[in-house]
Design a protein around this motif. Structure first.
Motif, PDB file in Angstrom:
ATOM      1  N   GLU A 282       0.889  -1.166  -0.037  1.00 23.38           N
ATOM      2  CA  GLU A 282      -0.137   0.135   0.183  1.00 23.38           C
ATOM      3  C   GLU A 282       0.785   1.226  -0.011  1.00 23.38           C
ATOM      4  O   GLU A 282       0.326   2.425  -0.104  1.00 23.38           O
ATOM      5  N   GLN A 283       2.188   1.207   0.213  1.00 23.82           N
ATOM      6  CA  GLN A 283       3.071   2.344   0.213  1.00 23.82           C
ATOM      7  C   GLN A 283       2.868   3.169  -0.903  1.00 23.82           C
ATOM      8  O   GLN A 283       2.837   2.806  -2.365  1.00 23.82           O
ATOM      9  N   ILE A 284       3.056   4.357  -0.789  1.00 25.71           N
ATOM     10  CA  ILE A 284       3.082   5.260  -2.145  1.00 25.71           C
ATOM     11  C   ILE A 284       4.488   5.553  -2.291  1.00 25.71           C
ATOM     12  O   ILE A 284       5.283   6.098  -1.406  1.00 25.71           O
ATOM     13  N   ILE A 285       5.197   5.601  -3.502  1.00 25.72           N
ATOM     14  CA  ILE A 285       6.359   5.432  -4.133  1.00 25.72           C
ATOM     15  C   ILE A 285       6.576   6.571  -5.093  1.00 25.72           C
ATOM     16  O   ILE A 285       5.970   6.375  -6.119  1.00 25.72           O
ATOM     17  N   GLU A 286       7.297   7.810  -4.876  1.00 28.87           N
ATOM     18  CA  GLU A 286       7.426   8.537  -5.897  1.00 28.87           C
ATOM     19  C   GLU A 286       8.542   8.167  -7.101  1.00 28.87           C
ATOM     20  O   GLU A 286       8.334   8.796  -7.992  1.00 28.87           O
ATOM     21  N   ASP A 287       9.570   7.475  -6.473  1.00 30.93           N
ATOM     22  CA  ASP A 287      10.762   7.297  -7.457  1.00 30.93           C
ATOM     23  C   ASP A 287       9.987   6.082  -8.558  1.00 30.93           C
ATOM     24  O   ASP A 287       9.651   5.178  -8.202  1.00 30.93           O
ATOM     25  N   VAL A 288      10.146   6.550  -9.684  1.00 29.79           N
ATOM     26  CA  VAL A 288       9.611   5.686 -10.754  1.00 29.79           C
ATOM     27  C   VAL A 288      10.245   4.299 -10.824  1.00 29.79           C
ATOM     28  O   VAL A 288       9.419   3.450 -10.972  1.00 29.79           O
ATOM     29  N   ASP A 289      11.546   4.315 -10.822  1.00 31.89           N
ATOM     30  CA  ASP A 289      12.295   3.020 -10.965  1.00 31.89           C
ATOM     31  C   ASP A 289      12.037   1.922  -9.833  1.00 31.89           C
ATOM     32  O   ASP A 289      11.829   1.031 -10.039  1.00 31.89           O
ATOM     33  N   LEU A 290      11.931   2.786  -8.692  1.00 27.11           N
ATOM     34  CA  LEU A 290      11.601   1.840  -7.497  1.00 27.11           C
ATOM     35  C   LEU A 290      10.327   1.281  -7.378  1.00 27.11           C
ATOM     36  O   LEU A 290      10.078   0.127  -7.144  1.00 27.11           O
ATOM     37  N   LYS A 291       9.565   2.206  -7.974  1.00 26.12           N
ATOM     38  CA  LYS A 291       7.957   1.585  -7.869  1.00 26.12           C
ATOM     39  C   LYS A 291       7.716   0.491  -8.917  1.00 26.12           C
ATOM     40  O   LYS A 291       6.998  -0.174  -8.468  1.00 26.12           O
ATOM     41  N   SER A 292       8.546   0.718 -10.007  1.00 18.60           N
ATOM     42  CA  SER A 292       8.304  -0.390 -11.018  1.00 18.60           C
ATOM     43  C   SER A 292       9.063  -1.724 -10.258  1.00 18.60           C
ATOM     44  O   SER A 292       8.412  -2.839 -10.605  1.00 18.60           O
ATOM     45  N   ILE A 293       9.931  -1.809  -9.760  1.00 12.54           N
ATOM     46  CA  ILE A 293      10.800  -2.767  -9.000  1.00 12.54           C
ATOM     47  C   ILE A 293       9.794  -3.405  -8.263  1.00 12.54           C
ATOM     48  O   ILE A 293       9.574  -4.468  -8.119  1.00 12.54           O
ATOM     49  N   VAL A 294       9.244  -2.484  -7.379  1.00 10.23           N
ATOM     50  CA  VAL A 294       8.379  -3.058  -6.096  1.00 10.23           C
ATOM     51  C   VAL A 294       7.318  -3.744  -6.809  1.00 10.23           C
ATOM     52  O   VAL A 294       6.706  -4.820  -6.302  1.00 10.23           O
ATOM     53  N   GLN A 295       6.662  -3.234  -7.670  1.00  7.36           N
ATOM     54  CA  GLN A 295       5.325  -3.674  -8.244  1.00  7.36           C
ATOM     55  C   GLN A 295       5.617  -5.034  -9.007  1.00  7.36           C
ATOM     56  O   GLN A 295       5.049  -5.952  -8.403  1.00  7.36           O
TER      57      GLN A 295
END
Length: 299
Positions: free
Chosen positions: A30-43
């Motif tokens: 549920e965390q909100i991630i602003e970094d685009v690269d990290l968001k893609s990795i997490v998903q």
């Protein structure tokens, strides 16, 4: 039954830790991630582990269902089939055997349901920890060569690394006594089952029970080994980054994190015994050795 009772009693004593771990696992999704690269990795990472968890969830349910059905069937096909005694009730009472068998089946089903939920929670948290370690590993590798070009890299790394290490230690402490009881009881069960198989090598039920007892002790050892290996891989990835390109202040902080990463973060039983594949092999060797000696001296 004693194994299930001790395991769930130990889990109840650490209920607060388990709730914290479940809240942390939920926050990963549920965390909100602003970094685009990290968001893609997490998903991508969480999605992959979610699919793997669903497969393991179905497999565990099938194994437990077959085990319970076989256990109940094995008690009903024998002449007596009574494994528990109702206190203060004589055997010559009307419907004594029927009432006892029904009570026994209800207790078996209750123990199975409780055990299934307990093991599902343990396995689920292990998957979330492995996912969090993989997220950090992929994030470090994607920014290994350009730390200075990523202004938030160091901040994100420290926050997420400290978070995952804290929850690994929380998971380890919550499982410490559970795994200790598991090792003791599973060793005795293995000794008993191996002895039964040596005396009754043509019993298909004996082989199935043997697989179940081995499976119970193999799973936590496998997860302990994987968590340890992923922690070591993360430590190596940290060391291989261009941390020497940082300024002096960030280098000092990074070296502290690197020192933390070089510690071993695996599971331990009672805070003393490492839970890994080597420990599993040791337990199996001891069980087989004692089984052989017992049968030899008996003959």
């Amino acid at each position: 039954m004693y194994e299930i009772f001790t395991k769930n009693l130990s889990t109840c004593f650490n209920a607060k830790s388990w709730w914290e771990l479940l809240d942390w696992a939920q926050s990963l999704h549920e965390q909100i991630i602003e970094d685009v690269d990290l968001k893609s990795i997490v998903q991508d990472t969480l999605s992959g582990y979610a699919k793997l968890w669903l497969k393991c969830y179905k497999i565990l349910n099938v194994i437990y269902t077959i085990t319970v059905i076989c256990f109940i069937a094995s008690t009903l096909v024998v002449d007596d089939g009574i494994m528990i005694k109702i206190p203060f009730v004589h055997n010559d009472r009307p419907y004594h055997r029927t009432i006892t068998l029904v009570t026994q089946i209800i207790l078996d089903l209750t123990a199975a349901v409780i055990s299934i939920h307990c093991h599902h929670c343990i396995v689920f948290i292990a998957f979330e920890i492995m996912a969090a370690l993989d997220v950090l590993y992929y994030f470090i590798n994607s920014n290994r060569e350009n730390i200075q070009k990523h202004p938030e890299f160091f901040k994100i790394l420290i926050i997420r690394y400290c978070d995952v290490i804290f929850n690994i230690n929380l998971y380890k402490n919550a499982l410490s006594m559970v795994l200790f009881y598991q090792f003791i009881i599973s060793s005795l069960l293995n000794l008993t089952v191996f002895s039964y198989l040596r005396l009754n090598p043509s019993s298909p039920m004996g082989y199935f029970i043997c697989l179940c007892t081995i499976f119970q002790i193999f799973i936590p050892c496998l997860f302990g080994e994987i968590i340890k290996l992923k922690s070591e891989r993360l430590s190596n990835a940290l060391y291989m980054t261009n941390w020497y390109d940082l300024d002096t202040k960030d280098q000092r902080a990074f070296l502290l994190v690197l020192g933390m990463a070089q510690r071993q973060y695996g599971l331990k039983a009672a805070g003393m015994y490492d839970v890994n594949i080597y420990r599993f092999i040791q337990i199996m060797k001891i069980s087989i050795t004692y089984c052989t000696l017992l049968i030899t001296f008996t003959k």
